[in-house]
Design an enzyme around this catalytic site. Structure first.
Site, PDB file in Angstrom:
ATOM      1  N   ASP A  72     -16.405   4.853  29.737  1.00 25.89           N
ATOM      2  CA  ASP A  72     -16.548   5.445  31.061  1.00 25.89           C
ATOM      3  C   ASP A  72     -15.181   5.875  31.585  1.00 25.89           C
ATOM      4  O   ASP A  72     -14.253   5.068  31.670  1.00 25.89           O
ATOM      5  CB  ASP A  72     -17.178   4.431  32.022  1.00 25.89           C
ATOM      6  CG  ASP A  72     -17.340   4.988  33.424  1.00 25.89           C
ATOM      7  OD1 ASP A  72     -18.424   5.495  33.734  1.00 25.89           O
ATOM      8  OD2 ASP A  72     -16.374   4.908  34.216  1.00 25.89           O
ATOM      9  N   HIS A  78     -18.760  11.928  41.535  1.00 25.91           N
ATOM     10  CA  HIS A  78     -18.023  10.690  41.764  1.00 25.91           C
ATOM     11  C   HIS A  78     -18.347  10.035  43.109  1.00 25.91           C
ATOM     12  O   HIS A  78     -18.518   8.821  43.188  1.00 25.91           O
ATOM     13  CB  HIS A  78     -16.515  10.941  41.644  1.00 25.91           C
ATOM     14  CG  HIS A  78     -15.762   9.757  41.161  1.00 25.91           C
ATOM     15  ND1 HIS A  78     -14.681   9.837  40.316  1.00 25.91           N
ATOM     16  CD2 HIS A  78     -15.940   8.427  41.388  1.00 25.91           C
ATOM     17  CE1 HIS A  78     -14.229   8.626  40.051  1.00 25.91           C
ATOM     18  NE2 HIS A  78     -14.966   7.758  40.693  1.00 25.91           N
ATOM     19  N   TYR A 108      -9.169   9.632  37.025  1.00 25.40           N
ATOM     20  CA  TYR A 108      -8.458   8.561  36.308  1.00 25.40           C
ATOM     21  C   TYR A 108      -7.246   9.092  35.547  1.00 25.40           C
ATOM     22  O   TYR A 108      -6.383   8.307  35.124  1.00 25.40           O
ATOM     23  CB  TYR A 108      -9.386   7.851  35.317  1.00 25.40           C
ATOM     24  CG  TYR A 108     -10.573   7.147  35.911  1.00 25.40           C
ATOM     25  CD1 TYR A 108     -10.744   7.028  37.286  1.00 25.40           C
ATOM     26  CD2 TYR A 108     -11.547   6.587  35.087  1.00 25.40           C
ATOM     27  CE1 TYR A 108     -11.855   6.384  37.817  1.00 25.40           C
ATOM     28  CE2 TYR A 108     -12.646   5.936  35.615  1.00 25.40           C
ATOM     29  CZ  TYR A 108     -12.808   5.846  36.973  1.00 25.40           C
ATOM     30  OH  TYR A 108     -13.913   5.202  37.483  1.00 25.40           O
ATOM     31  N   LYS A 138     -16.763  11.917  35.352  1.00 26.28           N
ATOM     32  CA  LYS A 138     -17.202  12.193  36.718  1.00 26.28           C
ATOM     33  C   LYS A 138     -16.405  13.350  37.300  1.00 26.28           C
ATOM     34  O   LYS A 138     -15.204  13.484  37.028  1.00 26.28           O
ATOM     35  CB  LYS A 138     -17.023  10.950  37.605  1.00 26.28           C
ATOM     36  CG  LYS A 138     -17.545   9.671  36.973  1.00 26.28           C
ATOM     37  CD  LYS A 138     -17.198   8.442  37.796  1.00 26.28           C
ATOM     38  CE  LYS A 138     -17.440   7.171  37.011  1.00 26.28           C
ATOM     39  NZ  LYS A 138     -16.409   6.904  35.996  1.00 26.28           N
TER      40      LYS A 138
END
Length: 274
Positions: free
Chosen positions: A49, A112, A54, A79
């Site tokens: 994930d 998200h 990120y 996401k």
């Protein structure tokens, strides 16, 4: 290989998703991220994930190139970040995510957070399914009202809702809304972002079963049929996080966990500063 890593749930589109995966939030150090990804793949993890925000797509792609695996056996989730939720921006973001991950398709793509442009974003995601760029689409941090709005407007039902969920935030209204609409529940923050080590009820059960507080939280979610994606920057914990099949929480244990004072550790989806 730990047998839990072969266990799956069937999503409402007929495709399968692993019950346990690897979260990569805050894994931005390239060496740490590479080590964790390679350890996870070698151990038999199939679900990874990540998310645009990120900032580790390229590192994950680099790590995967150094691993032995069959693409159809991996399940990659990403996401679309909030700033890309307008329709045209979402279309571009999907292509960019594919490019950064160096993949021909994404197994699961999520919105998200439920921004004001969430329906535009979801339309772009539906079209990505039509185009073969994405296998499944879902949502993240959606509350009951957001889910109901989407279901009244979407063409493809979301398969998963990933949201903050742990013994200190049971989020029952959202869980029930998902279950009533055949949407799988995926927990983030399952270990309360480290705060599990300071909660007496969890510490008591950890001592009872000679397990870590983190493993108690993961077992709690697993028994409630939630998908879990524990993150760590330490390869050793990649293995610890799946070592939860040799004990089972009893009804009394669950009742003890129900006594934990509830609190939200992450942002409130209804009052998040996007």
């Amino acid at each position: 290989m730990n047998k839990l890593l072969n266990e799956t749930y069937t999503m409402n589109n007929g495709l399968k998703i692993p019950k346990i995966g690897l979260g990569t939030y805050k894994l931005t150090n390239e060496e740490e991220c590479m080590d964790v990804i390679k350890t996870a793949i070698k151990a038999g993890y199939k679900l990874i994930d990540t998310a645009k925000i990120y900032d580790n797509h390229k590192t994950i792609a680099k790590a995967l190139k150094q691993c032995e695996y069959k693409r159809e056996e991996l399940f990659i989730t990403s996401k679309i970040w909030n700033s890309d939720h307008k329709y045209e921006d979402a279309k571009k973001s999907i292509d960019n995510i594919l490019k950064e991950l160096d993949l021909e398709y994404i197994d699961l793509l999520l919105i998200h957070w439920p921004t004001e442009y969430r329906l535009e974003c979801y339309k772009a995601m539906e079209e990505a399914v039509d185009e073969g760029k994405v296998k499944s689409i879902g949502i993240s941090n959606f509350q009951k009202n957001h889910i109901e709005e989407l279901l009244n407007n979407c063409r493809i039902k979301p398969v998963v809702n990933q949201f903050e969920l742990h013994p200190a935030l049971k989020n029952l209204e959202v869980v029930e809304t998902c279950k009533n609409n055949d949407i799988l529940v995926e927990s983030w923050g399952t270990m309360i972002r480290g705060k599990c080590f300071d909660i007496e009820q969890i510490k008591e059960l950890a001592k009872k079963y000679n397990k870590s507080e983190a493993q108690v939280c993961l077992r709690w979610a697993y028994q409630l049929n939630y998908i879990v994606i524990p993150k760590t920057s330490k390869p050793s914990r990649v293995l610890d996080n799946i070592n939860i099949s040799d004990f089972k929480l009893t009804n009394d244990d669950m009742e003890l966990l129900n006594k934990i004072e509830q609190f939200r550790d992450g942002p409130d989806p209804d009052n998040f500063n996007f």
